[in-house]
Design a protein around this motif. Structure first.
Motif, short mmCIF file in Angstrom:
data_model
loop_
_atom_site.label_atom_id
_atom_site.label_comp_id
_atom_site.label_asym_id
_atom_site.label_seq_id
_atom_site.Cartn_x
_atom_site.Cartn_y
_atom_site.Cartn_z
N PHE A 74 1.26 -1.44 0.36
CA PHE A 74 -0.45 -0.29 -0.14
C PHE A 74 0.76 1.39 -0.04
N LEU A 75 1.88 1.51 0.66
CA LEU A 75 2.50 2.26 0.33
C LEU A 75 3.86 2.89 -0.15
N ARG A 76 4.45 1.46 -0.81
CA ARG A 76 4.57 1.49 -2.75
C ARG A 76 3.98 2.63 -3.31
N ALA A 77 2.74 2.30 -2.84
CA ALA A 77 1.78 2.83 -4.48
C ALA A 77 1.51 3.61 -4.20
N GLY A 78 1.89 4.82 -3.10
CA GLY A 78 2.18 6.39 -2.92
C GLY A 78 0.52 6.24 -2.18
N HIS A 79 -0.21 5.83 -2.06
CA HIS A 79 -1.33 6.78 -1.39
C HIS A 79 -0.98 7.60 0.19
N TYR A 80 0.07 6.93 0.68
CA TYR A 80 -0.09 8.22 1.96
C TYR A 80 1.53 8.77 1.17
N THR A 240 -8.23 0.53 -5.87
CA THR A 240 -8.69 -0.19 -6.36
C THR A 240 -9.26 -1.16 -5.56
N PRO A 241 -10.09 -1.73 -5.67
CA PRO A 241 -10.58 -3.42 -4.70
C PRO A 241 -9.19 -3.79 -4.08
N GLU A 242 -8.13 -3.48 -4.73
CA GLU A 242 -6.99 -4.81 -3.95
C GLU A 242 -6.52 -3.46 -3.17
N ASP A 243 -6.14 -2.12 -3.43
CA ASP A 243 -5.97 -1.17 -2.49
C ASP A 243 -6.75 -1.19 -1.35
N LEU A 247 -5.73 -2.60 2.51
CA LEU A 247 -5.94 -1.12 3.34
C LEU A 247 -5.86 -1.62 4.75
N VAL A 248 -7.27 -2.48 4.38
CA VAL A 248 -7.55 -3.00 5.37
C VAL A 248 -6.59 -4.73 6.25
N GLU A 261 -14.87 -13.10 4.20
CA GLU A 261 -16.26 -11.88 4.30
C GLU A 261 -15.12 -10.69 3.83
N LEU A 262 -14.56 -10.39 4.18
CA LEU A 262 -13.62 -9.07 3.29
C LEU A 262 -13.87 -8.80 1.94
N ARG A 263 -13.18 -9.96 1.12
CA ARG A 263 -13.41 -10.47 -0.13
C ARG A 263 -14.69 -9.42 -1.18
N ARG A 264 -15.47 -10.24 -0.41
CA ARG A 264 -17.34 -9.92 -0.54
C ARG A 264 -17.71 -8.43 -0.65
N ARG A 265 -17.15 -8.04 0.68
CA ARG A 265 -17.19 -6.49 1.08
C ARG A 265 -17.10 -5.73 -0.02
N VAL A 266 -15.73 -6.27 -0.03
CA VAL A 266 -14.82 -4.70 -0.85
C VAL A 266 -15.64 -5.88 -2.72
N GLY A 267 -16.11 -6.09 -3.05
CA GLY A 267 -16.71 -6.41 -4.55
C GLY A 267 -18.07 -6.18 -4.44
N GLU A 268 -18.67 -5.45 -3.57
CA GLU A 268 -19.36 -4.52 -3.80
C GLU A 268 -19.91 -3.06 -3.42
#
Length: 289
Positions: A74-80, A240-243, A247-248, A261-268
């Motif tokens: 997540f940090l390599r992706a530059g979000h922070y 993105t959903p992967e991000d 993050l979680v 359950e996390l994948r299901r919720r993120v997919g929505e």
């Protein structure tokens, strides 16, 4: 930022900062370990960090390998990156170029490395209790060192050795922050606001941030520090959903929802996901200096 090779002995400068956690002595290299005059010995891991945690001093909990991998990605992706730049800018104002910088709860060493880039002659020491995080931190910067330690305990470093202490989303040990800072030292703390990741909380079941967190922070440090500067930082992230999953997974929230359950919720969630990053960056000066 420059990386450092694995299996490098701790620098001479680090050895002027570290002390044995079992007695007041300094430490010196000996047969692939660090050893004090009383012959207490601590192995240098092949990944380049030193763990001073022993026996009862071992931390009760630490970030898992999955959490560390997610945080690093997540940090390599530059979000922070805006937060990292803010820390680097403040560090350059607060500390001399050859500063000694301690990072309490350093994680992967990402923020410490950014600060070291802004201080061209500085040495950085990251303290963390997670072995996976320490492996990453030991490689994060050529002038960065990583030591295994529980930051709630008295630190194995010399009194007054630091010019700057970083504390980014990590436990706050006010008495130790104060003890290790030199006469002109500064403490740089980052906390999330109650708006941080607010869009994700209802759908993903993330824990809420206490809206009085800043007030509690000030109370925690009041006996040893005076506030010198506060800087809010808030911006929108497009994830993105992967991000979002990373993050979680990189946070303690990962313990509160199973992966499926996390994948299901993120997919929505609608993609890309717009999420607010909201922080307060605070500078404190030690009292009595």
């Amino acid at each position: 930022m420059p990386s450092r090779p694995d299996r490098r002995l701790p620098s001479d400068r680090l050895l002027t900062v570290l002390t044995c956690p079992l007695c007041p002595s300094g430490l010196a290299p000996a047969d692939g370990a660090l050893r004090c005059a009383d012959r207490h010995s601590f192995d240098i891991a092949r990944h380049g960090y030193v763990s001073l945690l022993t026996g009862r001093r071992r931390a009760a909990s630490a970030d898992s390998a999955d959490m560390v991998r997610s945080r690093a990605a997540f940090l390599r992706a530059g979000h922070y990156d805006p937060l990292a730049r803010a820390l680097a800018g403040l560090a350059a104002e607060l500390a001399p170029p050859d500063a000694t910088v301690l990072d309490a709860g350093s994680g992967t060493g990402h923020y410490l490395a950014t600060v070291l880039d802004a201080l061209p002659g500085a040495m950085g020491l990251g303290l963390d209790s997670s072995a996976p995080a320490l492996r990453a931190a030991a490689r994060a910067h050529a002038r960065g060192e990583a030591v295994g330690w529980d930051v709630w305990q008295p630190w194995p470093v010399r009194t007054g050795c630091a010019d700057l202490v970083l504390n980014v989303f990590a436990p706050r040990n006010g008495p130790e922050f104060h003890r290790v800072l030199g006469p002109h030292g500064a403490l740089l703390v980052v906390t999330p606001t109650d708006r941080h990741l607010g869009e994700l909380r209802p759908s993903l079941g993330l824990l809420a941030v206490d809206p009085r967190k800043e007030e509690r922070l000030s109370r925690t440090l009041a006996a040893h520090f005076r506030p010198a500067h506060t800087e809010p930082l808030e911006y929108a992230m497009s994830l993105t959903p992967e991000d979002v999953t990373g993050l979680v997974t990189m946070s303690p929230a990962a313990h509160h929802v199973c992966p499926a359950e996390l994948r299901r919720r993120v997919g929505e969630l609608p993609a890309p996901v717009r999420v607010t990053a909201s922080f307060v960056v605070s500078v404190y000066r030690p009292k009595g200096r």
